[in-house]
Design an enzyme around this catalytic site. Structure first.
Site, PDB file in Angstrom:
ATOM      1  CD1 TRP A  21      -2.693   1.664   0.695  1.00  0.00           C
ATOM      2  CD2 TRP A  21      -1.784   1.946   2.725  1.00  0.00           C
ATOM      3  NE1 TRP A  21      -3.327   2.725   1.314  1.00  0.00           N
ATOM      4  CE2 TRP A  21      -2.787   2.920   2.554  1.00  0.00           C
ATOM      5  CE3 TRP A  21      -1.078   1.925   3.926  1.00  0.00           C
ATOM      6  CZ2 TRP A  21      -3.091   3.874   3.532  1.00  0.00           C
ATOM      7  CZ3 TRP A  21      -1.378   2.857   4.902  1.00  0.00           C
ATOM      8  CH2 TRP A  21      -2.379   3.825   4.707  1.00  0.00           C
ATOM      9  CD  GLN A  27       6.592   6.548  -0.039  1.00  0.00           C
ATOM     10  OE1 GLN A  27       5.985   5.570   0.350  1.00  0.00           O
ATOM     11  NE2 GLN A  27       7.391   7.241   0.739  1.00  0.00           N
ATOM     12  CE1 TYR A  54      -4.434  -1.049  -0.167  1.00  0.00           C
ATOM     13  CE2 TYR A  54      -2.680  -2.655  -0.271  1.00  0.00           C
ATOM     14  CZ  TYR A  54      -3.714  -2.064   0.415  1.00  0.00           C
ATOM     15  OH  TYR A  54      -4.024  -2.491   1.686  1.00  0.00           O
ATOM     16  CB  SER A 151      -9.793  -5.868   5.657  1.00  0.00           C
ATOM     17  OG  SER A 151      -9.016  -4.771   6.092  1.00  0.00           O
ATOM     18  CD  GLN A 177      -4.846  -6.623   5.670  1.00  0.00           C
ATOM     19  OE1 GLN A 177      -4.494  -5.544   5.233  1.00  0.00           O
ATOM     20  NE2 GLN A 177      -4.753  -7.731   4.961  1.00  0.00           N
ATOM     21  CB  SER A 206      -0.456   0.750   9.995  1.00  0.00           C
ATOM     22  OG  SER A 206      -0.721   1.140   8.665  1.00  0.00           O
ATOM     23  NE  ARG A 228       3.356   5.203   4.256  1.00  0.00           N
ATOM     24  CZ  ARG A 228       2.886   4.005   4.548  1.00  0.00           C
ATOM     25  NH1 ARG A 228       1.783   3.879   5.267  1.00  0.00           N
ATOM     26  NH2 ARG A 228       3.495   2.912   4.120  1.00  0.00           N
ATOM     27  N   GLY A 284       5.188  -2.403   5.820  1.00  0.00           N
ATOM     28  CA  GLY A 284       5.399  -1.700   4.562  1.00  0.00           C
ATOM     29  C   GLY A 284       6.821  -1.190   4.556  1.00  0.00           C
ATOM     30  CD  GLN A 290      11.825   2.255   5.192  1.00  0.00           C
ATOM     31  OE1 GLN A 290      10.884   1.758   4.564  1.00  0.00           O
ATOM     32  NE2 GLN A 290      11.960   3.556   5.352  1.00  0.00           N
TER      33      GLN A 290
HETATM   34  N1  LIG Z   1      -6.690  -3.551   5.193  1.00  0.00           N
HETATM   35  C1  LIG Z   1      -6.499  -2.266   5.203  1.00  0.00           C
HETATM   36  O1  LIG Z   1      -7.443  -1.462   5.214  1.00  0.00           O
HETATM   37  C2  LIG Z   1      -5.080  -1.752   5.188  1.00  0.00           C
HETATM   38  C3  LIG Z   1      -4.809  -0.392   5.400  1.00  0.00           C
HETATM   39  C4  LIG Z   1      -3.488   0.014   5.410  1.00  0.00           C
HETATM   40  C5  LIG Z   1      -2.465  -0.915   5.196  1.00  0.00           C
HETATM   41  N2  LIG Z   1      -2.772  -2.223   4.959  1.00  0.00           N
HETATM   42  C6  LIG Z   1      -1.726  -3.243   4.703  1.00  0.00           C
HETATM   43  O2  LIG Z   1      -0.687  -3.133   5.659  1.00  0.00           O
HETATM   44  C7  LIG Z   1       0.550  -2.930   4.989  1.00  0.00           C
HETATM   45  C8  LIG Z   1       1.468  -2.158   5.853  1.00  0.00           C
HETATM   46  O3  LIG Z   1       0.947  -0.852   6.136  1.00  0.00           O
HETATM   47  P1  LIG Z   1       1.944   0.340   6.389  1.00  0.00           P
HETATM   48  O4  LIG Z   1       2.817   0.505   5.171  1.00  0.00           O
HETATM   49  O5  LIG Z   1       1.184   1.500   6.870  1.00  0.00           O
HETATM   50  O6  LIG Z   1       2.836  -0.317   7.569  1.00  0.00           O
HETATM   51  P2  LIG Z   1       3.940   0.206   8.545  1.00  0.00           P
HETATM   52  O7  LIG Z   1       4.941  -0.904   8.581  1.00  0.00           O
HETATM   53  O8  LIG Z   1       3.319   0.649   9.812  1.00  0.00           O
HETATM   54  O9  LIG Z   1       4.599   1.509   7.860  1.00  0.00           O
HETATM   55  C9  LIG Z   1       5.477   1.360   6.768  1.00  0.00           C
HETATM   56  C10 LIG Z   1       6.186   2.657   6.434  1.00  0.00           C
HETATM   57  O10 LIG Z   1       6.920   3.150   7.558  1.00  0.00           O
HETATM   58  C11 LIG Z   1       8.217   3.622   7.145  1.00  0.00           C
HETATM   59  N3  LIG Z   1       9.220   2.712   7.718  1.00  0.00           N
HETATM   60  C12 LIG Z   1       9.146   1.356   7.803  1.00  0.00           C
HETATM   61  N4  LIG Z   1      10.219   0.839   8.409  1.00  0.00           N
HETATM   62  C13 LIG Z   1      11.016   1.875   8.732  1.00  0.00           C
HETATM   63  C14 LIG Z   1      12.266   1.951   9.367  1.00  0.00           C
HETATM   64  N5  LIG Z   1      12.892   0.864   9.803  1.00  0.00           N
HETATM   65  N6  LIG Z   1      12.826   3.200   9.544  1.00  0.00           N
HETATM   66  C15 LIG Z   1      12.178   4.302   9.112  1.00  0.00           C
HETATM   67  N7  LIG Z   1      10.974   4.276   8.476  1.00  0.00           N
HETATM   68  C16 LIG Z   1      10.384   3.066   8.292  1.00  0.00           C
HETATM   69  C17 LIG Z   1       8.213   3.539   5.615  1.00  0.00           C
HETATM   70  O11 LIG Z   1       7.698   4.764   5.078  1.00  0.00           O
HETATM   71  P3  LIG Z   1       8.629   5.985   4.587  1.00  0.00           P
HETATM   72  O12 LIG Z   1      10.009   5.457   4.344  1.00  0.00           O
HETATM   73  O13 LIG Z   1       7.954   6.467   3.353  1.00  0.00           O
HETATM   74  O14 LIG Z   1       8.544   6.988   5.696  1.00  0.00           O
HETATM   75  C18 LIG Z   1       7.214   2.427   5.356  1.00  0.00           C
HETATM   76  O15 LIG Z   1       6.647   2.453   4.057  1.00  0.00           O
HETATM   77  C19 LIG Z   1       0.129  -2.256   3.675  1.00  0.00           C
HETATM   78  O16 LIG Z   1       1.105  -2.353   2.681  1.00  0.00           O
HETATM   79  C20 LIG Z   1      -1.094  -3.066   3.338  1.00  0.00           C
HETATM   80  O17 LIG Z   1      -0.720  -4.322   2.813  1.00  0.00           O
HETATM   81  C21 LIG Z   1      -4.061  -2.636   4.972  1.00  0.00           C
END
Ligand SMILES: NC(=O)c1ccc[n+]([C@@H]2O[C@H](COP(=O)([O-])OP(=O)(O)OC[C@H]3O[C@@H](n4cnc5c(N)ncnc54)[C@H](OP(=O)(O)O)[C@@H]3O)[C@@H](O)[C@H]2O)c1
Length: 332
Positions: A21, A27, A54, A151, A177, A206, A228, A284, A290
């Site tokens: 996502w 992005q 997405y 979800s 989810q 997330s 992000r 993500g 990361q």
């Molecule tokens: N079912 C639903 O309604 C729903 C909704 C949302 C998401 N999802 C699912 O959940 C997945 C994960 O969501 P999310 O991307 O929000 O998860 P997340 O793991 O909470 O956030 C990921 C983002 O945080 C930053 N990041 C991650 N690791 C890092 C690190 N070690 N150091 C610094 N920055 C770091 C990156 O963004 P930057 O580098 O850009 O800052 C990365 O893209 C999605 O891809 C999707 O599959 C589902």
């Protein structure tokens, strides 16, 4: 990597999964997307989550290309249906027509004959639940979908679906989810107890609150370049968790992570994995490093004292209200 059952089903999933996502098709450029997928595979992640919506369907295409050539039996590919994928009134929701058309698009874009898990991305108040569940069941019988889940459904919505499935002999939901992190615990009061009883596992999204729980967003300061929060699409979604009182308290988690020899992201991912009803935490990433950082949370145990310290630091900024699990009253 460690593996867990998806709910009470026989399917094993990597306890950390990778989701695309905001990132794929939007992005980040395709090369970076492929590097993240490569890093995920190298670190032992086998479970990949995406959705038809997405990046306006482009994310599934990117994931399909990134996973091309990988042995299909070694992967669990999850996608979803509900949010709009086109301009028409039937390009959304959980009707028989849209689900059937959407799965065919997803399979084509993902370059696969079946998805391991097909998820209703929200509850559709405008379609009879029987219609949705019968269509899901048909897709299972056709072999296009191996398991079905939802979800962001409330405990009541999940319970209604299970009742219908049992009465009609339809395939049962195996997963939900939801959003789940140290900051967002709304599933704990109702969804988790029902899921434990009924055999659903949570695949949580997330887990590091979109990057907030890394501590890289400082209170009162502009967001770091390339994060992000600076992305035109991502910025809108993350702004909900960028409140100053949240960011201030998150900074106070740093000594807890340091004492454990963990990075903040690892502490956040490990935290959600302490809940035994969580089958997998979907991370993500915009960069492969990361993935390599966050995946080290697999297998980490946090003791009761650490969990209490985290609760004491975060205090009132933790959201726990089960009424926050909502799907749109009208289809978007
Ligand atoms: N079912 C639903 O309604 C729903 C909704 C949302 C998401 N999802 C699912 O959940 C997945 C994960 O969501 P999310 O991307 O929000 O998860 P997340 O793991 O909470 O956030 C990921 C983002 O945080 C930053 N990041 C991650 N690791 C890092 C690190 N070690 N150091 C610094 N920055 C770091 C990156 O963004 P930057 O580098 O850009 O800052 C990365 O893209 C999605 O891809 C999707 O599959 C589902």
């Amino acid at each position: 990597m460690e593996f867990r059952h998806l709910g009470r089903s026989g399917l094993m999933v990597s306890e950390i999964s990778y989701g695309n996502w905001i990132t794929h098709g939007s992005q980040v450029e395709e090369d970076a997307a492929k590097e993240c997928v490569r890093a995920a595979l190298d670190e032992g992640i086998t479970t990949f989550d995406t959705a038809d919506v997405y990046a306006g369907t482009k994310a599934e295409e990117v994931l399909g290309r990134a996973l091309k050539g990988i042995r299909r039996e070694s992967l669990e590919i999850f996608t979803k249906v509900y949010w709009p994928t086109g301009p028409g009134p039937n390009d959304r929701g959980l009707s028989r027509k849209h689900i059937t058309e959407s799965i065919h698009g997803s399979l084509r874009r993902l370059q696969t004959d079946y998805v391991d898990l097909y998820q209703a991305h929200r509850f559709d108040h405008e379609t009879p639940l029987e219609e949705t569940l019968k269509t899901f069941d048909d897709l299972v019988r056709q072999g296009k979908v191996l398991y079905v889940g939802v979800s962001e459904w409330s405990a009541d919505q999940i319970a209604r679906a299970l009742r219908i499935a049992d009465e009609m002999g339809f395939d049962r939901l195996v997963s939900n989810q939801p959003q789940y992190s140290m900051l967002w615990r709304v599933i704990e009061a109702e969804v988790v107890p029902l899921s434990e009883k009924e055999g659903l596992g949570q695949i949580v999204w997330s887990p590091i609150a979109q990057g907030v729980l890394t501590g890289k967003y400082l209170p009162g300061q502009p967001p770091p370049a390339g994060s992000r929060a600076t992305d035109p699409t991502g910025g809108g979604f993350i702004s909900r968790v960028l409140a100053n009182d949240v960011l201030t308290r998150v900074q106070d988690l740093k000594p807890i992570a340091a004492d454990l020899g963990l990075t903040m992201a690892q502490l956040a991912v490990a935290w959600v994995l302490q809940n035994p009803n969580v089958s997998s935490a979907i991370i993500g990433a915009s960069k492969p490093e990361q993935v390599r950082d966050n995946v080290k949370a697999a297998g980490v145990k946090l003791d009761a004292e650490v969990l209490k310290k985290i609760d004491d630091v975060l205090g009132p900024v933790v959201e726990r209200d089960p009424a926050k699990t909502v799907s749109p009253e009208k289809r978007p």
